[in-house]
Design a protein around this motif. Structure first.
Motif, PDB file in Angstrom:
ATOM      1  N   UNK A 139       3.034  16.360   9.890  1.00 20.92           N
ATOM      2  CA  UNK A 139       2.562  16.725  10.681  1.00 20.92           C
ATOM      3  C   UNK A 139       0.661  16.481   9.512  1.00 20.92           C
ATOM      4  N   UNK A 140       0.639  15.306   9.346  1.00 20.96           N
ATOM      5  CA  UNK A 140      -1.117  15.421   8.636  1.00 20.96           C
ATOM      6  C   UNK A 140      -0.598  16.148   6.989  1.00 20.96           C
ATOM      7  N   UNK A 141       0.266  16.267   6.428  1.00 21.99           N
ATOM      8  CA  UNK A 141       0.982  17.239   5.170  1.00 21.99           C
ATOM      9  C   UNK A 141       1.517  15.900   4.468  1.00 21.99           C
ATOM     10  N   UNK A 142       1.201  16.213   3.306  1.00 24.28           N
ATOM     11  CA  UNK A 142       2.704  15.316   2.317  1.00 24.28           C
ATOM     12  C   UNK A 142       3.372  16.201   1.856  1.00 24.28           C
ATOM     13  N   UNK A 143       4.554  16.278   2.124  1.00 27.63           N
ATOM     14  CA  UNK A 143       5.971  17.320   2.378  1.00 27.63           C
ATOM     15  C   UNK A 143       6.730  16.138   1.124  1.00 27.63           C
ATOM     16  N   UNK A 144       6.567  14.751   0.624  1.00 28.77           N
ATOM     17  CA  UNK A 144       7.556  14.788  -0.864  1.00 28.77           C
ATOM     18  C   UNK A 144       7.142  13.237  -0.560  1.00 28.77           C
ATOM     19  N   UNK A 145       7.923  12.087  -1.175  1.00 25.94           N
ATOM     20  CA  UNK A 145       8.257  11.023  -1.469  1.00 25.94           C
ATOM     21  C   UNK A 145       9.758  10.481  -1.575  1.00 25.94           C
ATOM     22  N   UNK A 146       9.351   9.526  -0.716  1.00 25.17           N
ATOM     23  CA  UNK A 146      11.312   8.436  -0.495  1.00 25.17           C
ATOM     24  C   UNK A 146      11.444   8.093  -1.740  1.00 25.17           C
ATOM     25  N   UNK A 147      10.936   8.113  -3.155  1.00 26.56           N
ATOM     26  CA  UNK A 147      11.339   7.745  -4.376  1.00 26.56           C
ATOM     27  C   UNK A 147      12.084   8.372  -4.527  1.00 26.56           C
ATOM     28  N   UNK A 148      11.827  10.336  -4.467  1.00 28.02           N
ATOM     29  CA  UNK A 148      11.755  11.486  -5.441  1.00 28.02           C
ATOM     30  C   UNK A 148      12.773  12.518  -4.776  1.00 28.02           C
ATOM     31  N   UNK A 149      13.905  12.821  -5.292  1.00 27.59           N
ATOM     32  CA  UNK A 149      14.093  13.470  -3.863  1.00 27.59           C
ATOM     33  C   UNK A 149      14.612  15.222  -4.351  1.00 27.59           C
ATOM     34  N   UNK A 150      15.298  15.498  -2.698  1.00 29.39           N
ATOM     35  CA  UNK A 150      14.741  17.482  -3.384  1.00 29.39           C
ATOM     36  C   UNK A 150      16.112  18.298  -3.023  1.00 29.39           C
ATOM     37  N   UNK A 193       2.927   5.900  -3.768  1.00 28.57           N
ATOM     38  CA  UNK A 193       3.972   6.634  -4.354  1.00 28.57           C
ATOM     39  C   UNK A 193       4.827   6.983  -3.431  1.00 28.57           C
ATOM     40  N   UNK A 194       4.543   5.830  -1.938  1.00 32.04           N
ATOM     41  CA  UNK A 194       5.642   6.262  -1.254  1.00 32.04           C
ATOM     42  C   UNK A 194       5.873   7.227  -0.360  1.00 32.04           C
ATOM     43  N   UNK A 195       5.305   8.396  -0.346  1.00 34.49           N
ATOM     44  CA  UNK A 195       5.139   9.929  -0.023  1.00 34.49           C
ATOM     45  C   UNK A 195       4.767   9.477   1.152  1.00 34.49           C
ATOM     46  N   UNK A 196       5.521  10.294   2.169  1.00 35.38           N
ATOM     47  CA  UNK A 196       6.431  11.427   3.166  1.00 35.38           C
ATOM     48  C   UNK A 196       5.473  12.067   3.787  1.00 35.38           C
ATOM     49  N   UNK A 197       4.526  12.163   4.881  1.00 34.56           N
ATOM     50  CA  UNK A 197       3.801  12.865   5.438  1.00 34.56           C
ATOM     51  C   UNK A 197       4.781  13.927   7.257  1.00 34.56           C
ATOM     52  N   UNK A 229       0.917  -1.096  -0.104  1.00 33.94           N
ATOM     53  CA  UNK A 229      -0.382   0.066   0.184  1.00 33.94           C
ATOM     54  C   UNK A 229       0.821   1.211  -0.216  1.00 33.94           C
ATOM     55  N   UNK A 230       2.135   1.304   1.199  1.00 35.87           N
ATOM     56  CA  UNK A 230       2.816   2.147   0.571  1.00 35.87           C
ATOM     57  C   UNK A 230       3.434   2.607  -0.288  1.00 35.87           C
ATOM     58  N   UNK A 231       3.693   1.852  -0.622  1.00 31.84           N
ATOM     59  CA  UNK A 231       4.684   1.866  -2.494  1.00 31.84           C
ATOM     60  C   UNK A 231       4.387   2.153  -3.638  1.00 31.84           C
TER      61      UNK A 231
END
Length: 203
Positions: free
Chosen positions: A55-66, A49-53, A44-46
């Motif tokens: 405080x309840x807000x999506x701030x990125x993905x563990x699969x895409x750099x920032x 989109x392997x999203x990282x949250x 389910x996580x992958x």
């Protein structure tokens, strides 16, 4: 005797059209829905989109750099995507060959930026900190690249070097297949989020 073939285009059109519609439904609708459903159940996580949250807000993905540039954060591998780094809609490398002077200059500029941010660091610069990947989206760096930045990050954050080093070790992941295949990596976004928590805790 000359033989002729009695072609009936109208008779062939109907089964061809039926086959086209059937395959379109199976491969374009049924198959994607089934594979997506199975993926969401098994991973389910992958699959999301392997999203990282935070405080309840999506701030990125563990699969895409920032892109991180502040001295108090670990920096990721350079990205050659345009019009901005780590642009998932334009994944790709610089396509510059090893003898291209533009590549040589880009590497020199990146080394200079690293030296300017940490003038007292005399260690060799890890290659993944100065060369872009083929995808331009790498979310990880090598443990050596993380180690190179520990002193700078600790100094900028006012944290003990050992505390930052322990955090890097904690977020170092072994390669695939129990470390037998693939190199160990450090996810930059996950490490920087943990770094924020460490700093907030007053360590």
């Amino acid at each position: 005797m000359q033989q002729t073939i009695d072609s009936k285009p109208a008779g062939l059109l109907r089964p061809a059209l039926a086959l086209f519609v059937t395959l379109s439904v199976v491969t374009g609708l049924v198959y994607p829905l089934v594979t997506t459903g199975v993926a969401k159940l098994a991973f389910p996580h992958q699959a999301s989109g392997s999203l990282i949250e935070r405080n309840g807000q999506v701030i990125g993905s563990s699969r895409i750099g920032q892109a991180f540039s502040a001295p108090g954060y670990f920096w990721g591998r350079p990205s050659a995507t345009s019009p901005m780094p780590y642009n998932a809609a334009a994944s790709g490398g610089s396509n510059l060959g090893p003898t291209n002077p533009d590549l040589t200059q880009a590497v020199k500029d990146r080394i200079a930026a690293l030296k300017a941010a940490d003038p007292t660091n005399t260690a060799p610069v890890p290659v993944d900190l100065v060369t872009a990947s083929a995808s331009g989206l790498d979310p990880q760096i090598s443990p050596a690249a993380a180690d190179y930045q520990i002193a700078r990050v600790a100094r900028a954050r006012g944290l003990p070097v050992d505390a930052v080093r322990n955090l890097v070790r904690q977020y170092t992941r072994a390669g695939a297949w129990a470390g037998i295949l693939g190199d160990s990596t450090v996810n930059v976004l996950e490490l920087n989020l943990a770094l924020d928590k460490l700093a907030a805790a007053g360590h």
